[in-house]
Design a protein around this motif. Structure first.
Motif, mmCIF file in Angstrom:
data_model
loop_
_atom_site.group_PDB
_atom_site.id
_atom_site.type_symbol
_atom_site.label_atom_id
_atom_site.label_comp_id
_atom_site.label_asym_id
_atom_site.label_seq_id
_atom_site.Cartn_x
_atom_site.Cartn_y
_atom_site.Cartn_z
ATOM 1 N N MET A 1 0.825 -1.206 0.000
ATOM 2 C CA MET A 1 0.000 0.000 0.000
ATOM 3 C C MET A 1 0.858 1.254 0.000
ATOM 4 S SD MET A 1 -2.803 1.703 -0.011
ATOM 5 C CE MET A 1 -4.008 0.364 0.020
ATOM 6 N N VAL A 2 1.893 1.288 0.814
ATOM 7 C CA VAL A 2 2.781 2.446 0.851
ATOM 8 C C VAL A 2 3.422 2.668 -0.520
ATOM 9 C CG1 VAL A 2 4.933 3.360 1.817
ATOM 10 C CG2 VAL A 2 3.216 2.338 3.321
ATOM 11 N N ALA A 3 3.871 1.573 -1.136
ATOM 12 C CA ALA A 3 4.493 1.684 -2.463
ATOM 13 C C ALA A 3 3.494 2.212 -3.498
ATOM 14 C CB ALA A 3 5.039 0.331 -2.898
ATOM 15 N N ILE B 1 -9.027 6.200 2.390
ATOM 16 C CA ILE B 1 -9.916 5.036 2.421
ATOM 17 C C ILE B 1 -9.155 3.763 2.071
ATOM 18 C CG2 ILE B 1 -11.921 3.993 1.297
ATOM 19 C CD1 ILE B 1 -12.907 6.977 0.967
ATOM 20 N N GLY B 2 -8.268 3.841 1.074
ATOM 21 C CA GLY B 2 -7.478 2.671 0.711
ATOM 22 C C GLY B 2 -6.629 2.174 1.861
ATOM 23 N N ALA B 3 -5.990 3.096 2.584
ATOM 24 C CA ALA B 3 -5.162 2.709 3.727
ATOM 25 C C ALA B 3 -6.003 2.022 4.797
ATOM 26 C CB ALA B 3 -4.464 3.945 4.304
ATOM 27 N N CYS B 4 -7.211 2.529 5.031
ATOM 28 C CA CYS B 4 -8.066 1.939 6.057
ATOM 29 C C CYS B 4 -8.613 0.580 5.626
ATOM 30 C CB CYS B 4 -9.197 2.897 6.402
ATOM 31 S SG CYS B 4 -8.629 4.384 7.266
ATOM 32 N N ALA C 1 -0.553 1.442 11.131
ATOM 33 C CA ALA C 1 -1.263 2.707 10.907
ATOM 34 C C ALA C 1 -0.287 3.874 10.864
ATOM 35 C CB ALA C 1 -2.308 2.923 11.998
ATOM 36 N N GLU C 2 0.742 3.834 11.699
ATOM 37 C CA GLU C 2 1.721 4.921 11.706
ATOM 38 C C GLU C 2 2.608 4.881 10.457
ATOM 39 O OE1 GLU C 2 1.357 7.396 13.775
ATOM 40 O OE2 GLU C 2 -0.351 6.183 14.450
ATOM 41 N N VAL C 3 2.899 3.688 9.968
ATOM 42 C CA VAL C 3 3.661 3.568 8.714
ATOM 43 C C VAL C 3 2.850 4.155 7.558
ATOM 44 C CG1 VAL C 3 4.651 1.949 7.054
ATOM 45 C CG2 VAL C 3 4.960 1.562 9.509
ATOM 46 N N LEU C 4 1.573 3.843 7.517
ATOM 47 C CA LEU C 4 0.703 4.361 6.458
ATOM 48 C C LEU C 4 0.549 5.880 6.570
ATOM 49 C CD1 LEU C 4 -1.988 1.549 6.569
ATOM 50 C CD2 LEU C 4 -0.542 2.083 4.603
ATOM 51 N N ARG C 5 0.510 6.387 7.776
ATOM 52 C CA ARG C 5 0.342 7.822 7.990
ATOM 53 C C ARG C 5 1.457 8.629 7.320
ATOM 54 N NH1 ARG C 5 -2.466 10.476 12.104
ATOM 55 N NH2 ARG C 5 -2.727 8.511 13.206
ATOM 56 N N ALA C 6 2.653 8.049 7.282
ATOM 57 C CA ALA C 6 3.809 8.764 6.724
ATOM 58 C C ALA C 6 3.909 8.654 5.203
ATOM 59 C CB ALA C 6 5.093 8.215 7.356
#
Length: 341
Positions: A39-41, A56-59, A79-84
């Protein structure tokens, strides 16, 4: 998890899929997304883009991870990784805050899934209300202009600015749309033009630097753009080039509107100077790449300044079109955005 379907996101049999927007309009390829790293990529590569869609995708990804048995502690770390992953898009932060609250519940797995599904449904409803408020501003036969991509590819619903434009089209207002190509990644040319063709909206694609000529000729009646973050004083960040449009609109006395859900308002930002601006790789400016191939036109070591966003001062905005209504300068000065705390 329910089967959910949007233009750029969908879930099927519990698995999350993302439409690879870097391949549009030449290819429509759905990618399965199973891990936080994937997801991050996808977010960093702009395979998934648009502030609401990113959040929405991250959630949905966290909900999937909960469904396959990840621990509460792991999900909170994820969640913190996605936040960044995308520092400017505040919808990502707001949506993740909702997910973190859900993960504190005793049955965190069920709560996480329910929260992600609710955020998806909420965005669909917010988009529809924005479209209705914004379309009411559009008059018969107007020539509109937009920047970047703000349609269904950027949200779970019908979009923000493009959602407004599409509803005005559906209402039979006989509009015409100018679509900025949106350098350097051409989201207007690749994505908005594609969406307009799918929706049957009459449009013409222009280079970003042609907008001034059109305004000078009286061929732009109204401008609608989206936003990734709105400060309490009404300053807002959007795809780079938006500020230029606002200055041109102010000079030519063309009404200029920003369209975003109330979840894009950041009460921690007093003004635009507090909005973080993501710097992207110089290769995006030295050339171009996508489903159409790759072309390099600058020296390979040419120094590049490549901010993904710029900040438009509130003083240049005619109106803020949110799902809760349309706000003018006086409303914003009176603190209208502070209600979203």
């Amino acid at each position: 998890m329910k089967n959910l379907t949007a233009l750029s996101l969908k879930t099927a049999q519990g698995l999350l899929y993302v439409l690879d927007q870097t391949l549009l309009p030449q290819q429509q390829r759905w990618l399965a997304c199973r891990t936080v790293a994937e997801m991050v990529a996808m977010i960093k590569a702009l395979q998934l883009r648009g502030a609401p869609a990113i959040g929405i995708g991250a959630c949905l990804l966290l909900a999937y991870r909960a469904s396959v048995g990840d621990s509460r502690q792991q999900l909170l770390l994820d969640a913190e990784v996605l936040r960044a992953a995308r520092p400017t898009a505040v919808n990502l932060m707001n949506n993740l805050d909702s997910m973190i609250a859900a993960l504190q519940q005793p049955d965190f797995k069920a709560a996480a899934i329910a929260c992600a599904e609710q955020l998806f449904a909420e965005d669909v409803a917010l988009c529809q209300r924005m479209a209705e408020h914004g379309a009411a501003l559009v008059q018969q036969g107007e020539q509109l202009l937009t920047h970047c991509n703000t349609g269904g590819l950027a949200t779970a619903g019908v979009g923000t600015a493009l959602g407004v434009i599409n509803l005005a089209h559906q209402q039979g207002k006989n509009i015409r749309l100018w679509v900025d190509e949106t350098r350097p990644l051409l989201q207007g040319g690749r994505l908005t033009a594609w969406e307009c063709q799918q929706l049957g909206i009459p449009y013409q694609l222009i280079c970003d630097n042609m907008a001034a000529m059109l305004m000078a000729r009286g061929q732009v009646d109204r401008i609608f753009v989206g936003s990734d973050r709105i400060a309490v004083n009404g300053d807002f960040a959007n795809k780079v080039g938006t500020y230029s449009l606002a200055v041109l609109a102010h000079y030519h006395k063309v009404p200029f509107y920003v369209v975003a859900p109330h979840t894009t308002v950041d009460l921690a930002c007093a003004d635009g100077s507090a909005i973080p601006i993501e710097q992207r790789h110089g290769d995006e400016v030295r050339g171009v790449s996508g489903g159409f191939g790759q072309a390099i036109w600058a020296p390979q070591d040419a120094p590049v300044f490549n901010p993904a966003f710029d900040v438009t001062p509130a003083a240049l905005v005619t109106g803020w079109v949110l799902d809760t209504g349309v706000y003018n300068q006086a409303d914003i000065a009176a603190g209208a955005l502070q209600q979203f705390g």
